[in-house]
Design a protein around this motif. Structure first.
Motif, PDB file in Angstrom:
ATOM      1  N   MET A  76     -38.916  21.322 104.274  1.00 18.56           N
ATOM      2  CA  MET A  76     -38.378  20.516 105.357  1.00 18.56           C
ATOM      3  C   MET A  76     -37.348  19.515 104.844  1.00 18.56           C
ATOM      4  N   ALA A  77     -37.614  18.951 103.665  1.00 17.11           N
ATOM      5  CA  ALA A  77     -36.683  17.972 103.110  1.00 17.11           C
ATOM      6  C   ALA A  77     -35.340  18.623 102.783  1.00 17.11           C
ATOM      7  N   GLY A  78     -35.365  19.867 102.309  1.00 21.00           N
ATOM      8  CA  GLY A  78     -34.131  20.578 102.001  1.00 21.00           C
ATOM      9  C   GLY A  78     -33.283  20.785 103.249  1.00 21.00           C
ATOM     10  N   PHE A  79     -33.938  21.099 104.354  1.00 20.96           N
ATOM     11  CA  PHE A  79     -33.230  21.274 105.610  1.00 20.96           C
ATOM     12  C   PHE A  79     -32.570  19.973 106.045  1.00 20.96           C
ATOM     13  N   LEU A  80     -33.293  18.880 105.948  1.00 25.22           N
ATOM     14  CA  LEU A  80     -32.748  17.581 106.343  1.00 25.22           C
ATOM     15  C   LEU A  80     -31.592  17.162 105.434  1.00 25.22           C
ATOM     16  N   ASP A  81     -31.717  17.472 104.152  1.00 22.59           N
ATOM     17  CA  ASP A  81     -30.624  17.151 103.224  1.00 22.59           C
ATOM     18  C   ASP A  81     -29.367  17.935 103.572  1.00 22.59           C
ATOM     19  N   ARG A  82     -29.532  19.219 103.882  1.00 18.66           N
ATOM     20  CA  ARG A  82     -28.366  20.045 104.258  1.00 18.66           C
ATOM     21  C   ARG A  82     -27.760  19.553 105.569  1.00 18.66           C
ATOM     22  N   ALA A  83     -28.603  19.193 106.515  1.00 24.57           N
ATOM     23  CA  ALA A  83     -28.104  18.692 107.797  1.00 24.57           C
ATOM     24  C   ALA A  83     -27.340  17.382 107.591  1.00 24.57           C
ATOM     25  N   LYS A  84     -27.869  16.539 106.728  1.00 22.98           N
ATOM     26  CA  LYS A  84     -27.194  15.270 106.430  1.00 22.98           C
ATOM     27  C   LYS A  84     -25.833  15.527 105.773  1.00 22.98           C
ATOM     28  N   GLU A  85     -25.795  16.485 104.835  1.00 27.59           N
ATOM     29  CA  GLU A  85     -24.523  16.841 104.181  1.00 27.59           C
ATOM     30  C   GLU A  85     -23.500  17.339 105.193  1.00 27.59           C
ATOM     31  N   GLN A  86     -23.941  18.210 106.077  1.00 23.84           N
ATOM     32  CA  GLN A  86     -23.026  18.760 107.088  1.00 23.84           C
ATOM     33  C   GLN A  86     -22.527  17.669 108.020  1.00 23.84           C
ATOM     34  N   ALA A  87     -23.413  16.782 108.404  1.00 27.44           N
ATOM     35  CA  ALA A  87     -23.005  15.676 109.275  1.00 27.44           C
ATOM     36  C   ALA A  87     -21.989  14.791 108.567  1.00 27.44           C
ATOM     37  N   GLN A  88     -22.210  14.514 107.299  1.00 23.02           N
ATOM     38  CA  GLN A  88     -21.288  13.684 106.533  1.00 23.02           C
ATOM     39  C   GLN A  88     -19.929  14.360 106.408  1.00 23.02           C
ATOM     40  N   ARG A  89     -19.944  15.681 106.147  1.00 24.44           N
ATOM     41  CA  ARG A  89     -18.685  16.439 106.061  1.00 24.44           C
ATOM     42  C   ARG A  89     -17.937  16.385 107.379  1.00 24.44           C
ATOM     43  N   GLY A  90     -18.674  16.518 108.475  1.00 26.47           N
ATOM     44  CA  GLY A  90     -18.052  16.455 109.800  1.00 26.47           C
ATOM     45  C   GLY A  90     -17.441  15.098 110.069  1.00 26.47           C
ATOM     46  N   LEU A  91     -18.132  14.039 109.669  1.00 30.54           N
ATOM     47  CA  LEU A  91     -17.587  12.692 109.846  1.00 30.54           C
ATOM     48  C   LEU A  91     -16.320  12.495 109.018  1.00 30.54           C
ATOM     49  N   THR A  92     -16.350  12.991 107.800  1.00 28.09           N
ATOM     50  CA  THR A  92     -15.182  12.860 106.924  1.00 28.09           C
ATOM     51  C   THR A  92     -13.990  13.622 107.495  1.00 28.09           C
ATOM     52  N   GLN A  93     -14.234  14.832 107.973  1.00 31.95           N
ATOM     53  CA  GLN A  93     -13.148  15.624 108.566  1.00 31.95           C
ATOM     54  C   GLN A  93     -12.618  14.973 109.835  1.00 31.95           C
ATOM     55  N   GLY A  94     -13.517  14.433 110.643  1.00 29.79           N
ATOM     56  CA  GLY A  94     -13.093  13.757 111.869  1.00 29.79           C
ATOM     57  C   GLY A  94     -12.243  12.542 111.567  1.00 29.79           C
ATOM     58  N   LYS A  95     -12.647  11.758 110.564  1.00 27.31           N
ATOM     59  CA  LYS A  95     -11.872  10.577 110.180  1.00 27.31           C
ATOM     60  C   LYS A  95     -10.494  10.989 109.682  1.00 27.31           C
ATOM     61  N   GLN A  96     -10.426  12.074 108.915  1.00 24.18           N
ATOM     62  CA  GLN A  96      -9.138  12.553 108.405  1.00 24.18           C
ATOM     63  C   GLN A  96      -8.222  12.961 109.557  1.00 24.18           C
ATOM     64  N   LYS A  97      -8.771  13.628 110.558  1.00 25.45           N
ATOM     65  CA  LYS A  97      -7.955  14.029 111.708  1.00 25.45           C
ATOM     66  C   LYS A  97      -7.440  12.817 112.471  1.00 25.45           C
ATOM     67  N   ILE A  98      -8.276  11.797 112.605  1.00 29.26           N
ATOM     68  CA  ILE A  98      -7.846  10.570 113.283  1.00 29.26           C
ATOM     69  C   ILE A  98      -6.747   9.898 112.482  1.00 29.26           C
ATOM     70  N   ASP A  99      -6.926   9.810 111.164  1.00 34.50           N
ATOM     71  CA  ASP A  99      -5.901   9.203 110.306  1.00 34.50           C
ATOM     72  C   ASP A  99      -4.587   9.968 110.398  1.00 34.50           C
ATOM     73  N   ASP A 100      -4.661  11.293 110.413  1.00 40.79           N
ATOM     74  CA  ASP A 100      -3.450  12.114 110.530  1.00 40.79           C
ATOM     75  C   ASP A 100      -2.750  11.876 111.870  1.00 40.79           C
ATOM     76  N   ALA A 101      -3.525  11.806 112.935  1.00 35.51           N
ATOM     77  CA  ALA A 101      -2.940  11.573 114.264  1.00 35.51           C
ATOM     78  C   ALA A 101      -2.279  10.196 114.327  1.00 35.51           C
ATOM     79  N   GLN A 102      -2.909   9.196 113.727  1.00 33.23           N
ATOM     80  CA  GLN A 102      -2.322   7.855 113.718  1.00 33.23           C
ATOM     81  C   GLN A 102      -1.032   7.829 112.903  1.00 33.23           C
ATOM     82  N   ALA A 103      -0.998   8.546 111.780  1.00 31.93           N
ATOM     83  CA  ALA A 103       0.218   8.616 110.972  1.00 31.93           C
ATOM     84  C   ALA A 103       1.331   9.333 111.741  1.00 31.93           C
TER      85      ALA A 103
END
Length: 77
Positions: free
Chosen positions: A1-28
């Motif tokens: 169960m912990a492995g699943f939560l770790d992977r989900a956390k990683e994916q969520a973090q990746r999604g946040l990072t990608q979303g922030k990059q898209k926002i930064d690109d749009a602002q630029a």
């Protein structure tokens, strides 16, 4: 169960990072477009005799600085 939560956390973090990059690109992109409009307005004012070459040069320099930092992709959109 912990492995699943770790992977989900990683994916969520990746999604946040990608979303922030898209926002930064749009602002630029938006900032580049605004600088391009200011350059056009300064150039037009100078050509009509109501502006100065210094203002046009400052607008051009600001645009060139933006391009050096963020690239010129906003010119193609």
């Amino acid at each position: 169960m912990a492995g699943f939560l770790d992977r989900a956390k990683e994916q969520a973090q990746r999604g946040l990072t990608q979303g922030k990059q898209k926002i930064d690109d749009a602002q630029a992109q938006r900032a580049g477009g605004d600088l391009l409009k200011k350059l056009g307005a300064a150039y037009l004012a100078e050509r009509r005799g109501t502006g100065s070459p210094q203002v046009t040069q400052q607008a051009l320099q600001a645009l060139e600085n933006h391009i050096a930092t963020h690239g010129d992709s906003f010119l193609r959109s």
